[in-house]
Design a protein around this motif. Structure first.
Motif, PDB file in Angstrom:
ATOM      1  N   ARG A  41       7.298  47.462  11.352  1.00 18.84           N
ATOM      2  CA  ARG A  41       7.770  46.254  12.022  1.00 18.84           C
ATOM      3  C   ARG A  41       8.226  46.515  13.457  1.00 18.84           C
ATOM      4  O   ARG A  41       8.736  45.614  14.119  1.00 18.84           O
ATOM      5  N   PHE A  86       3.520  43.310   8.815  1.00 19.04           N
ATOM      6  CA  PHE A  86       4.491  42.628   7.953  1.00 19.04           C
ATOM      7  C   PHE A  86       4.167  42.779   6.466  1.00 19.04           C
ATOM      8  O   PHE A  86       4.920  42.338   5.613  1.00 19.04           O
ATOM      9  N   MET A  87       3.033  43.442   6.172  1.00 13.01           N
ATOM     10  CA  MET A  87       2.675  43.688   4.783  1.00 13.01           C
ATOM     11  C   MET A  87       2.332  45.157   4.601  1.00 13.01           C
ATOM     12  O   MET A  87       1.781  45.788   5.520  1.00 13.01           O
ATOM     13  N   GLN A 130       7.591  35.817   6.019  1.00 14.04           N
ATOM     14  CA  GLN A 130       7.584  37.252   6.323  1.00 14.04           C
ATOM     15  C   GLN A 130       6.805  37.531   7.600  1.00 14.04           C
ATOM     16  O   GLN A 130       7.235  38.331   8.445  1.00 14.04           O
ATOM     17  N   TRP A 131       5.670  36.896   7.736  1.00 15.10           N
ATOM     18  CA  TRP A 131       4.827  37.103   8.913  1.00 15.10           C
ATOM     19  C   TRP A 131       5.552  36.666  10.186  1.00 15.10           C
ATOM     20  O   TRP A 131       5.726  37.455  11.134  1.00 15.10           O
ATOM     21  N   THR A 170       6.592  32.261   1.290  1.00 14.21           N
ATOM     22  CA  THR A 170       7.119  33.602   1.560  1.00 14.21           C
ATOM     23  C   THR A 170       6.203  34.390   2.491  1.00 14.21           C
ATOM     24  O   THR A 170       6.682  35.127   3.365  1.00 14.21           O
ATOM     25  N   PHE A 197      14.906  36.056   7.304  1.00 11.58           N
ATOM     26  CA  PHE A 197      13.947  35.001   7.609  1.00 11.58           C
ATOM     27  C   PHE A 197      14.467  34.180   8.794  1.00 11.58           C
ATOM     28  O   PHE A 197      15.625  33.792   8.827  1.00 11.58           O
ATOM     29  N   SER A 251      16.202  43.439   9.574  1.00 13.31           N
ATOM     30  CA  SER A 251      14.798  43.193   9.906  1.00 13.31           C
ATOM     31  C   SER A 251      14.076  42.351   8.864  1.00 13.31           C
ATOM     32  O   SER A 251      12.958  41.895   9.110  1.00 13.31           O
ATOM     33  N   LEU A 252      14.690  42.147   7.706  1.00 14.35           N
ATOM     34  CA  LEU A 252      14.067  41.347   6.649  1.00 14.35           C
ATOM     35  C   LEU A 252      14.587  39.912   6.629  1.00 14.35           C
ATOM     36  O   LEU A 252      14.183  39.120   5.783  1.00 14.35           O
ATOM     37  N   SER A 269       8.691  35.947  10.765  1.00 18.88           N
ATOM     38  CA  SER A 269       9.970  36.621  11.006  1.00 18.88           C
ATOM     39  C   SER A 269       9.773  38.045  11.497  1.00 18.88           C
ATOM     40  O   SER A 269      10.547  38.551  12.322  1.00 18.88           O
ATOM     41  N   SER A 270       8.732  38.726  11.001  1.00 18.58           N
ATOM     42  CA  SER A 270       8.471  40.103  11.442  1.00 18.58           C
ATOM     43  C   SER A 270       8.077  40.146  12.914  1.00 18.58           C
ATOM     44  O   SER A 270       8.276  41.159  13.590  1.00 18.58           O
TER      45      SER A 270
END
Length: 254
Positions: free
Chosen positions: A168, A131-132, A71-72, A67, A48, A45-46, A74-75
């Motif tokens: 996520r 995502f954060m 992250q945004w 980054t 990219f 899940s992490l 891809s999540s």
């Protein structure tokens, strides 16, 4: 709030990425088993879903995707069960629109061509995955408007509350496959050419507080490109709108 953080992050990057007008050489797929499997399935899940640079036979192009954005984006893609397109060639020609709106669920429209067959997958999540990490602060701990307090002490108190990891998880609200015609594929490619897609910079330092991200990827045996634009109002958007209309989704377009 998400857009505010993105805006600050973009300012920190401090550079504008431009593309040359000449035709680039062949794209070199990384074939990195730590990113995805050979069928495009992300390792976890992490992973990219987008690259930080594009390597061609005659040049290298930085995408400008920091980054935060990686992250945004891809999540949102991971729970959609979409493949990673930049890492391995998947044996067919593909275009994908990742449409990420501030006030609506993420939408992913993927156009495929294999020989004389053309089809589209239409996917929409039932929520925007986090995502954060967020800090869990009870309502009583928040300062009231006009209430005098020691700023340093209050910040220390708020920072003492636990941090919750990002959730996520999301489900597919829509998951359809539509058979299309070669003329519809050709029409979409024609719209991309009119937009100058293949010579567009992957990213721009043009962002806002609310709106939507329009990310179009192109995946071919010897070519890959990605373009990310915030709330575009040009021929690039027209190409994306064409896919939305082909999908049959009745969604707010912004």
């Amino acid at each position: 709030m998400r857009k505010i953080v993105l805006l600050l992050t973009s300012v920190a990057i401090g550079s504008i990425f431009t593309c040359c007008d000449k035709q680039r050489g062949q794209y070199s797929y990384p074939n990195n088993e730590k990113i995805s499997k050979s069928n495009g399935e992300p390792i976890d899940s992490l992973s990219f879903f987008f690259p930080i640079k594009l390597v061609f036979s005659d040049s290298t192009l930085e995408t400008g995707l920091d980054t935060f954005r990686l992250q945004w984006y891809s999540s949102q893609l991971f729970p959609s069960m979409e493949p990673v397109l930049f890492n391995y060639y998947l044996g067919r020609d593909i275009y994908r629109l990742s449409w990420l709106r501030s006030f609506h669920e993420p939408v992913f429209l993927t156009l495929y061509k294999n020989g004389g067959k053309v089809w589209m997958t239409v996917k929409q999540l039932d929520r925007q995955p986090d995502f954060m990490p967020t800090r869990i602060i009870p309502q009583f701990a928040l300062p009231k408007v006009g209430e005098p307090y020691d700023t340093t002490r209050k910040i220390e108190e708020l920072n003492s509350y636990p941090i919750q990891p990002p959730d996520r998880h999301a489900n597919l609200k829509v998951n359809q496959t539509k058979v299309l015609s070669m003329s519809e594929w050709n029409e979409f490619e024609s719209r991309l050419r009119r937009a100058g897609y293949w010579t567009m910079a992957p990213t721009q330092d043009v962002l806002g507080l609310d709106g939507s991200e329009w990310i179009i990827e192109a995946h071919f045996r010897n070519k890959y490109h990605v373009v990310d634009r915030w709330s575009p109002e040009d021929r690039y958007k027209e190409a994306g709108v064409y896919l939305i209309k082909l999908s049959g989704l009745n969604e707010d377009i912004y």
